[in-house]
Design a protein around this motif. Structure first.
Motif, short mmCIF file in Angstrom:
data_model
loop_
_atom_site.label_atom_id
_atom_site.label_comp_id
_atom_site.label_asym_id
_atom_site.label_seq_id
_atom_site.Cartn_x
_atom_site.Cartn_y
_atom_site.Cartn_z
N SER A 1 -7.96 10.17 3.82
CA SER A 1 -8.37 8.87 4.34
C SER A 1 -7.74 7.77 3.50
O SER A 1 -7.36 6.72 4.03
N GLY A 2 -7.58 8.04 2.20
CA GLY A 2 -6.88 7.07 1.37
C GLY A 2 -5.46 6.88 1.85
O GLY A 2 -4.97 5.75 1.98
N GLY B 1 0.80 -1.22 0.00
CA GLY B 1 0.00 0.00 0.00
C GLY B 1 0.83 1.26 0.00
O GLY B 1 0.57 2.21 -0.74
N LEU C 1 0.88 4.16 -2.76
CA LEU C 1 0.47 5.51 -2.40
C LEU C 1 1.51 6.52 -2.85
O LEU C 1 1.20 7.54 -3.48
N PHE D 1 -5.49 4.99 5.05
CA PHE D 1 -5.87 3.61 4.79
C PHE D 1 -4.71 2.81 4.18
O PHE D 1 -4.36 1.72 4.63
N MET D 2 -4.10 3.43 3.16
CA MET D 2 -3.01 2.73 2.48
C MET D 2 -1.85 2.49 3.44
O MET D 2 -1.22 1.44 3.43
N VAL E 1 -11.07 12.60 1.11
CA VAL E 1 -10.91 11.31 0.45
C VAL E 1 -9.44 10.95 0.33
O VAL E 1 -9.01 9.84 0.66
N THR E 2 -8.65 11.94 -0.09
CA THR E 2 -7.23 11.66 -0.27
C THR E 2 -6.58 11.26 1.04
O THR E 2 -5.84 10.28 1.12
#
Lengths: 489, 185, 499, 410, 101
Positions: free
Chosen positions: B112-113, A211, A215, B116-117, B109-110
């Motif tokens: 939280s992305g 991930g 990212l 999350f990632m 969104v970014t």
């Protein structure tokens, strides 16, 4: 005692030459009682560009004999890919410094600072393309950008120039921040900022939790999209293109593409190459949006600089195709596209600059009405350049588009090929409308456009490139192919 | 359980720095007056410096204060006061045609992305360092940092010189006064 | 012994040198016109020599004058030209169109530029017909757009810019799937042989495709050619374009460029994707028949002469497609013949309409009346061309349409029957047009119309001659064509058998 | 806790209660002594200046007027607290503290004496010895500008605002020279810690940085630090004759007292820093007296510091104030190149003699280039290329002559 | 035991987000510059945190370069703002002089 890493000076010579020339100009102008004449400055900058090209030839030969190598503690890589990028940048610089000289005279921009900044900016672009370290790429990007911010704001007679610079600055800063954040995360994921080490890491490790790497790559990609004005990160482009002094717009359109594309190809294909499939959906979306939106929005433009901005958004979508393909053919074709775009776009903006006059304000498409009637050679030159951007057969632009579409198809991207080519059909409308206006017979009394010698040379060179290599693209393609074969692991 | 397994001082330091950072950051984006925003920015910068110290990057913490608080924000304030932007209308730009909600949405969104990632990859893969030397504690890390700058990052270091030169030349060019009167003679 | 390809190169280069010549003498009034005609004559003579030299039996494929030079291997770009029976007639048509368009449709507005564009167009279409390499074909095929665009937008009628744009965008969009298809084939071949990228027709025709791929590619190619031809329902650009273009442009576009579509269909779509034929044939045949009927119907109600010709061309293209796709050798020969004959006939029509336009400044049917009395020779010439177009026995139109219908009837009877209705339709609208334009009581303007002068007569002589000669004595032409056609048929059937 | 130990030997045996107690005592003592010192300093300044100007100075309160400062403080404490209507209240209130706190923090890194051994713990006589040591001083001098700037801005008044702008420009201008001289010292010492810096100078007067690095860094540092402090002759920020009272015009009562306090505290702190950096700090002759040997370094330190505090007062009494543009010229065109060149030379000699010599050559060449550029720039300042507004420039006769001749050539 | 790196990383991410949001929504150029600084600070924090977890000095060295870039950017950015103001005031001055005759 610190062991200072050894430097292979041939590899960094282009950067050194450009900075050296820039500093030399700066210091000389500070040490002379009278102002350094613009022609002297231009000569030096042309000379340094020629020197860079000569050095690049030697670099190419060196790489042919000894293979690619990394130097200065793996920060810089000497390979054909970088050498070709260097040549493209040098070419763009050469042409721009010629155009900029006439522009400065015409718009009464005194001083030689534009040459100083152009030289230094080019060094940044080259640095991006030859860097093997994300931090160096970042610094190259910043040198390139900061030089451009200032160049964009250079025109003191137009308030719009500085406002465009501000806009460019803010979005450029955003892009830079996103980029370096991506680098930070990639660093966290791989423990290095060196591209080759990173690629080695990816090649030798299976990531259970990839991930972080994804990212970082995604952020880098977004920053890259900002820089090349790919949709949806394109909003700055039309305003900045419009506001910037015209020769600088040409320079920006050319050099940023070279620096950004070639730098990022290295990051994404070489550094993160093993997980290309992850980036593909993002690239896919960028390509489709850029080509289509660029073409469609371009239709509504009355201002030629905005029109060319949308056109360049469209072209950026095409350039991305080779990146999407991710193959040697793809890299070669993107290289080909980017390198051939340089003379074409600079020559186009040179003409736009000439037509816009001393105030650099007459950018309405109606200013071109009947230009080809009054001055057939100028009109024909612009027509050829536009047709090349359209991708008409037997111009350089055709082979550029052909090669990227071919590379996408080779990587089974039929949809992309179709969409991009259809967007080219839409974009054809605005190119053609403009071309046709050149020869429209409406009698609009307008004075002749003076063509100074230097700018005339640039235009002639651009047109000659388009026509000669439009029939015989072999040498450029050969170079690009050789630059890309050894490049991919 | 989560919190108590770590040493209390480090938690306190973290909370303090987080509070400073976030309060300051929110201040920057909400306060109307640019001077107040700049003050908030300083708060954030201090918070970051605290976070640096908490992670044994004390040299950077000092540099952070010297460069950011000591120079950059001073420069901001200088320009604000010099131009009187806080009293008159400011320089306004609308770089993106996005509305606030859209920006908020995108950013949320970014981020939280991002979170999350990062969580997915267990925050860091924990691989050993590939380049450079191992990070030592305390005083030595200044030496190490210096060594690293002059070896691994030598080219980058040289490039910063170029960057600064361009920036200075550019800033002087931009801020220079018009030459209209001088040339007319 | 194959002939040297220098002949073909000369055919491509002569117009380019002509441009240089025209531009050199552009300052002297009229000189560029003379130069242009000179170049066109040279081109014509060269074509005739090449046609005379062409030996259809020199190889099994009927290909002569072949050569191949790879220009850029990574791009797959090669200079690869050759001549076979199908392209032979097209080559002749190209030269003839140029010559007649130059002489018969003189336009003094910016003459050097006009002639230059016509010469570029000639090279482009000549190149398309001679190219044996698909990429080269595509290059030339696309190149035709640029001069056409400028011809329409610079010298056309009131609506010229819209017309030009419509033309360009339609055909450009049409060629997109063609390019994709060509690339797909090239890569398919490259991945198969693991060699260099190669777009040569010979190579690509041996690529083994799945049935689906074959059908999809046929559609891709067919779409491009259908737009160019134009075939119903992709024809919508053509009436306005033909109507707005200057006469020389109309001639080039309808007599020549339209043939690029049908030529491409015969040569590439059929030759490369024989597997798709069985599936696609009914569809294409249906479209062709619809085109014939639709064209005829629209021609009946068209308001001006150029549109009548445009719609009649749609109908005629329907015939050509009908014959080309039917799969019978006779019909295919007929189709190739009709391509040439229709070209000649259309040249005749447009020249005559151009003459009328020059005298009356209009070509709307309702403004014209009773021209027969004031211009009897013109009426006579018009009649000849018109009858050829209808397909009167003894004239060139008849023999080709007859061959098409004959061949098609053998393989696909129902379509042939409906197609034959088109012949009736053609008679209907042409005779009606003739009656409205040439018969009746002429009003004052029409009464004072001048008959064709001697120069205009001389221009029409070759047209009429070709109509008559090919009408009664098509043997030599058929002899030159048939080996190539046979080869194509064999190739198609072999491919079907090997499947 | 390994990290703490590497910073300060006090924590070598873990953080026990007694260790914390010692730390707290150090802080309290340090704070108390600097506050006391400030009161004395104010008195000292007034008295010294009076003497220099043949006046008497404070004498009523306490012996020699020693309690004068206290009396003033009480007066200010009871004065009415005024806040201008246009002021930005929050920032207005905040500013004095921003002035005061950096001075206090800076003092914490100054080693005032050697080491003590208390209850088995090694105690350094400095409040803290962080590894980035001297950088704290730079950082704090960077922060201290905010007090002045914000005070001037928040007053909502014209002259204080001008003062703010001047302050910010001045601070930035001199910080570069300051930093560069500090780099010279760091190069020679090889460490950032003030303790190490002092230790490196402990072996006699020839090891003092003053001598070891040549006099130049000291001179530059002295000038730059005076400018950073806004002390005369660099007090354009509070130039009474131009700006009424400068940034603190609108301040009164306790807030004014805080500024006043901060200024003198800064003076003391910077004297202490100067002593630390160039004069070996507490280094000096220590007589072999048991159990009280530790007191001598402190005395040495105090003596040196007082000497410098006096020199500041002396400057104030003796030197006229700089004009603003002269101030900028001095900072940018003299001090920065000088300190940079000197740093290069020092660095060169640290590598080896040949590098040092070549650096000298380079610096001399650079000096010539700069001289040339300055002399040209002086002509251009009034013309098209001028960066600064033409405030109060009185052209010298030579410059006028040069301008006229160059115009004549055209 | 120090707090886990994740806490600092999330903090940095949030800081970056706040900066980005501010950059996208605020209208005043100077405050947008400040938002850029926030973002770069978030990057620095990330670098330092990773540097700690990876026990690698590279991250800290990178912070150095980010700081230099931040300084350079601000210099030029403020230069642009000053230029805009200068031009605005000159335009008004020009108008005045035109009025004068």
């Amino acid at each position: 005692m610190i062991k200072i890493p050894s430097a292979h000076y041939l590899a960094i010579a282009p950067v050194l030459i450009y900075f050296g020339a820039s500093l030399a100009l700066l210091i000389t102008s500070a040490l002379r009682r009278s102002r350094l004449s613009a022609s002297a400055a231009t000569s030096l900058s042309v000379l340094s560009s020629v020197a860079v090209i000569v050095v690049a030839v030697f670099e190419w030969l060196y790489v042919s004999r000894h293979g690619a190598s990394e130097t200065v503690a793996h920060a810089i890589v000497l390979d054909r890919f970088g050498v070709l990028a260097t040549v493209a940048v040098a070419l763009g610089t050469l042409l721009t410094s010629l155009v900029a000289k006439d522009w400065a005279t015409r718009s009464k921009i005194l001083g030689i600072e534009n040459q100083i900044l152009i030289l230094a900016t080019s060094a940044g672009a080259i640095m991006m393309a030859v860097a093997n370290d994300l931090i160096v790429i970042f610094l190259g990007l910043e040198i390139l950008s900061i030089g451009l911010y200032v160049l964009v704001a250079m025109d003191r007679h137009r308030a719009r120039s500085a406002e465009a610079a501000l806009k460019y600055f803010l979005l450029g800063g955003l892009a830079a921040a996103i980029f370096i954040y991506g680098v930070a995360i990639l660093y966290g994921a791989t423990g290095t900022t060196t591209i080759s080490t990173m690629s080695l890491y990816f090649a030798t490790n299976y990531l259970l939790h990839p991930g972080l790497a994804y990212l970082g790559g995604a952020l880098v990609l977004i920053a890259f999209a900002f820089k090349v004005a790919a949709v949806p990160f394109h909003n700055w482009a039309p305003d900045v293109y419009e506001g910037a002094p015209t020769p600088i717009t040409g320079y920006m359109a050319a050099i940023v593409k070279v620096g950004a594309f070639l730098g990022f190809i290295r990051v994404i294909l070489s550094g993160l190459g093993t997980n290309l499939d992850t980036w593909r959906p993002i690239l896919f979306a960028l390509i489709v949006l850029s080509t289509v939106v660029g073409a469609v929005l371009g239709l509504a433009q009355k201002n030629v600089k905005r029109l060319l901005a949308y056109s360049s958004i469209n072209q950026a979508g095409f350039m991305l195709l080779g990146l999407w393909a991710g193959t040697a053919r793809g890299v070669a074709s993107t290289l080909f596209f980017v390198c051939t775009y340089v003379p074409v776009i600079i020559a186009t903006f040179a003409i736009v600059g000439l037509v816009s006059g001393a105030s650099d304000e007459a950018h309405d498409i109606d200013s071109y009405r009947g230009l080809g009637r009054r001055q057939p050679w100028l009109g024909a030159a612009l027509a050829v350049l536009l047709l090349s951007q359209l991708g008409a057969p037997f111009t350089l632009g055709f082979f550029a588009k052909f090669s990227v579409v071919a590379s996408a198809l080779d990587a089974s991207g039929t949809t992309l090929g179709l969409v991009t080519m259809l967007s080219a059909a839409i974009a054809a409308v605005f190119y053609l409308r403009w071309t046709q206006l050149l020869f429209a017979d409406d009698k609009v009394s307008q004075s002749r456009v003076e063509i100074p010698a230097a700018t005339g040379t640039v235009i002639a060179l651009g047109v000659a490139t388009v026509l000669i290599f439009g029939v015989w693209p072999t040498p450029i393609m050969w170079l690009c192919q050789h630059a890309s074969i050894a490049f991919l692991p | 359980m989560l919190a108590l397994s770590y040493a209390l001082p480090s938690i306190i330091v973290f909370v303090a720095s987080a509070a400073l950072i976030l309060t300051g950051a929110v201040g920057v984006i909400t306060l109307k007056n640019p001077v107040h925003a700049a003050l908030s920015l300083i708060m954030t910068l201090f918070g970051v410096a605290v976070a640096f110290i908490a992670q044994q990057a004390d040299f950077l913490a000092a540099v952070q204060i010297i460069v950011y608080a000591g120079a950059i924000v001073v420069l901001f304030l200088f320009v604000i006061m010099f131009l009187g932007v806080d009293r008159r209308e400011g320089v306004e730009v609308q770089p993106l045609v996005g509305q606030k909600t859209l920006a908020l949405f995108g950013v949320v969104v970014t981020i939280s992305g991002v979170v999350f990632m990062m969580a997915r990859s267990h925050w860091v893969t924990g691989i050993p360092s590939l380049s450079g030397s191992k990070l030592a504690n305390g005083a030595h890390n200044v030496n190490q940092l210096g060594t690293s700058v002059f070896t691994t990052y030598l080219f980058a270091f040289e490039a910063t010189a170029a960057l600064l030169i361009i920036a200075v030349v550019g800033a002087v060019l931009l801020a220079r006064r018009e030459r209209s009167t001088g040339e007319a003679q | 012994m194959m002939h040297s390809s220098w002949w073909l190169s000369a055919l491509l280069l002569v117009p380019l040198f002509g441009i240089a010549l025209v531009l050199l003498v552009r300052r002297r009034p009229g000189a560029s016109y003379v130069a242009g005609i000179g170049v066109a004559t040279v081109e014509m003579v060269l074509s005739i020599i090449v046609a005379w030299m062409y030996n259809p039996n020199i190889s099994r494929t009927g290909i002569d004058f072949a050569t191949r030079h790879v220009i850029s291997a990574p791009l797959g770009l090669a200079y690869d030209v050759s001549l076979d029976g199908i392209s032979l007639l097209m080559m002749l048509l190209t030269s003839l169109t140029l010559l007649l368009a130059l002489i018969g449709a003189r336009d003094k507005r910016r003459e050097p530029a006009l002639i230059s564009w016509l010469l570029v167009l000639t090279t482009a279409s000549m190149g398309s017909f001679l190219a044996h390499d698909l990429l080269l074909f595509f290059l030339f095929f696309e190149l035709t757009l640029v001069p056409s665009y400028f011809l329409i937008s610079q010298w056309g009628g009131a609506e010229r810019i819209r017309a030009a744009m419509k033309f360009f965008v339609y055909t450009f969009v049409g060629s997109v799937p063609l390019l994709i298809g060509i690339l797909f084939l090239g890569f398919k071949n490259q991945h198969y042989v693991r060699g260099a990228l190669d777009f040569s027709y010979t190579t690509l025709s041996s690529v083994s495709l799945t049935h689906t791929a074959s059908v999809v590619l046929f559609c891709a190619f067919g779409f491009a050619f259908a737009v160019k031809a134009p075939i119903w329902p992709f024809h919508t650009w053509s009436p306005i374009t033909y109507a707005e273009a200057p006469t020389a442009g109309s001639i080039e576009m309808s007599a020549l460029l339209a043939k690029l579509g049908s030529y491409g269909l015969v040569r590439f779509a059929i030759g490369l994707f024989p597997l798709a034929l069985n599936d696609m044939r009914p569809i294409v045949l249906t479209l062709a028949v619809i085109g014939i009927l639709y064209g005829s119907a629209m021609a009946c109600v068209a308001a001006d002469l150029k549109r009548v010709i445009a719609y009649s061309s749609v109908a005629q293209m329907g015939f050509i497609i009908l014959g080309a796709i039917s799969g019978s050798k006779i019909a295919m020969i007929g189709a190739v013949l009709l391509m040439f004959n229709h070209g000649v006939i259309t040249i005749g029509f447009f020249l005559l309409v151009g003459f009328i336009e020059k005298r009356r400044q209009v070509n709307t049917i309702k403004d014209l009346r009773g021209l027969q009395s004031s211009a009897p020779v013109m009426a006579a010439l018009f009649t000849v061309v018109l009858l050829a177009s209808i397909g009167l026995p003894g004239l060139s139109g008849f023999i080709s349409e007859y061959l098409i219908l004959l061949g098609t009837f053998a393989t696909h009877a129902w379509w042939a029957v409906f197609g034959a209705l088109g012949v009736v339709g053609a008679a209907l609208y042409w005779l009606w047009v003739y009656q409205r334009v040439f018969h009746g009581q002429a009003d004052s303007k029409n009464r004072e119309i001048e008959d064709v002068n001697s120069k205009e007569r001389w221009v029409l002589v070759p047209v009429v001659a070709l109509i008559l000669v090919l009408g009664v004595f098509p043997r030599p032409a058929i002899d030159k064509i048939s080996p190539s056609i046979t080869n194509l048929i064999v190739h198609v059937s072999q491919a079907g058998a090997s499947k | 806790m390994n990290w703490f130990a590497s910073v300060d030997p006090l924590y070598a045996h873990g953080t026990t209660g007694i260790v914390i107690l010692i730390a707290i005592i150090k802080i309290v003592v340090g704070f108390a002594s600097i506050m006391g010192a400030v009161t004395l300093m104010i008195w000292f300044e007034r008295k010294a200046i009076s003497k220099m100007q043949s006046r008497i100075g404070p004498q009523r309160w306490g012996p020699f007027g020693l309690l004068q400062t206290l009396a003033d403080g009480i007066k200010l404490f009871f004065k009415e607290d005024l806040i201008p209507a246009e002021a930005d209240r929050f920032v207005f209130k905040l500013a004095p503290y921003l002035s005061l706190v950096p001075a206090l923090i800076t003092f914490s890194i100054v080693p005032v004496g050697g080491t003590l051994h208390i209850a088995g713990h090694t105690v350094q006589l400095q409040i803290a010895n962080p590894p980035m040591g001297i950088l704290v001083m730079l950082a704090m001098s960077g922060i201290s500008v905010y007090g002045v700037m914000l005070a001037g801005w928040a007053s909502g008044s014209k002259y204080p605002l001008i003062s703010s702008v001047r302050a910010s420009a001045q601070m930035i201008s001199y910080e570069a020279a300051l930093g560069m001289t500090i780099v010279t010292i760091i190069l020679a010492t090889g460490s950032l810690s003030t303790h190490d810096i002092v230790t490196a100078q402990a072996h006699g007067i020839w090891h003092w940085n003053l001598i070891r690095l040549g006099i130049v860094p000291f001179v530059v540092f002295l000038i730059a630090i005076t400018a950073e402090l806004n002390r005369p002759p660099f007090d354009v920020v509070e130039a009474e004759t131009e700006l009424v009272g400068g940034f603190n015009t609108e301040y009164s009562s306790l807030r004014f007292a805080l500024f006043y306090l901060a200024e003198f505290m800064n003076t003391i702190t910077m004297s202490a820093i100067l002593v630390t950096l160039f004069f070996g700090g507490p280094a000096g002759y220590v007589p072999p007296i048991h159990h009280f040997a530790w007191i001598f370094p402190i005395l040495w330190f105090l003596g040196k510091t007082v000497a410098f505090a006096f020199s500041y007062i002396w400057f104030r009494a003796a030197l006229p104030r700089f004009r603003y543009d002269q101030l900028m010229d001095l900072g940018w065109k003299r001090l920065i190149p000088l300190s940079l060149g000197w740093m290069l030379i020092v660095a060169g000699f640290l590598v080896n003699r040949w590098w040092g010599l070549s650096m000298i050559v380079t610096v001399i060449a650079g000096w010539f280039v700069l001289t040339r550029a300055y002399s040209l720039g002086a002509d251009r300042t009034s013309g098209a290329d001028s960066v600064l507004p033409e405030v109060g420039q009185r052209p010298t006769p030579s410059r006028l002559y040069r301008q006229r001749t160059t115009k004549g050539e055209k | 035991m120090n707090v886990p790196a994740a806490w600092y990383l999330v903090l940095a991410a949030v800081l970056f987000g706040i900066g980005a949001y501010g950059l996208l929504t605020r209208r005043s150029a100077l405050i947008m510059f400040m938002c850029l600084e926030l973002m770069l600070n978030a990057v620095n924090l990330t670098f330092v945190t990773f540097s700690r977890t990876l026990s690698d000095i590279g991250g800290q060295a990178s912070v150095f370069f980010v700081m230099v870039v931040a300084a350079a950017e601000v210099t030029v950015g403020l230069g642009i703002v000053v230029a805009i103001f200068r031009r605005r005031s000159t335009t008004s001055v020009d108008e005045l002089s035109e009025m004068k005759g």
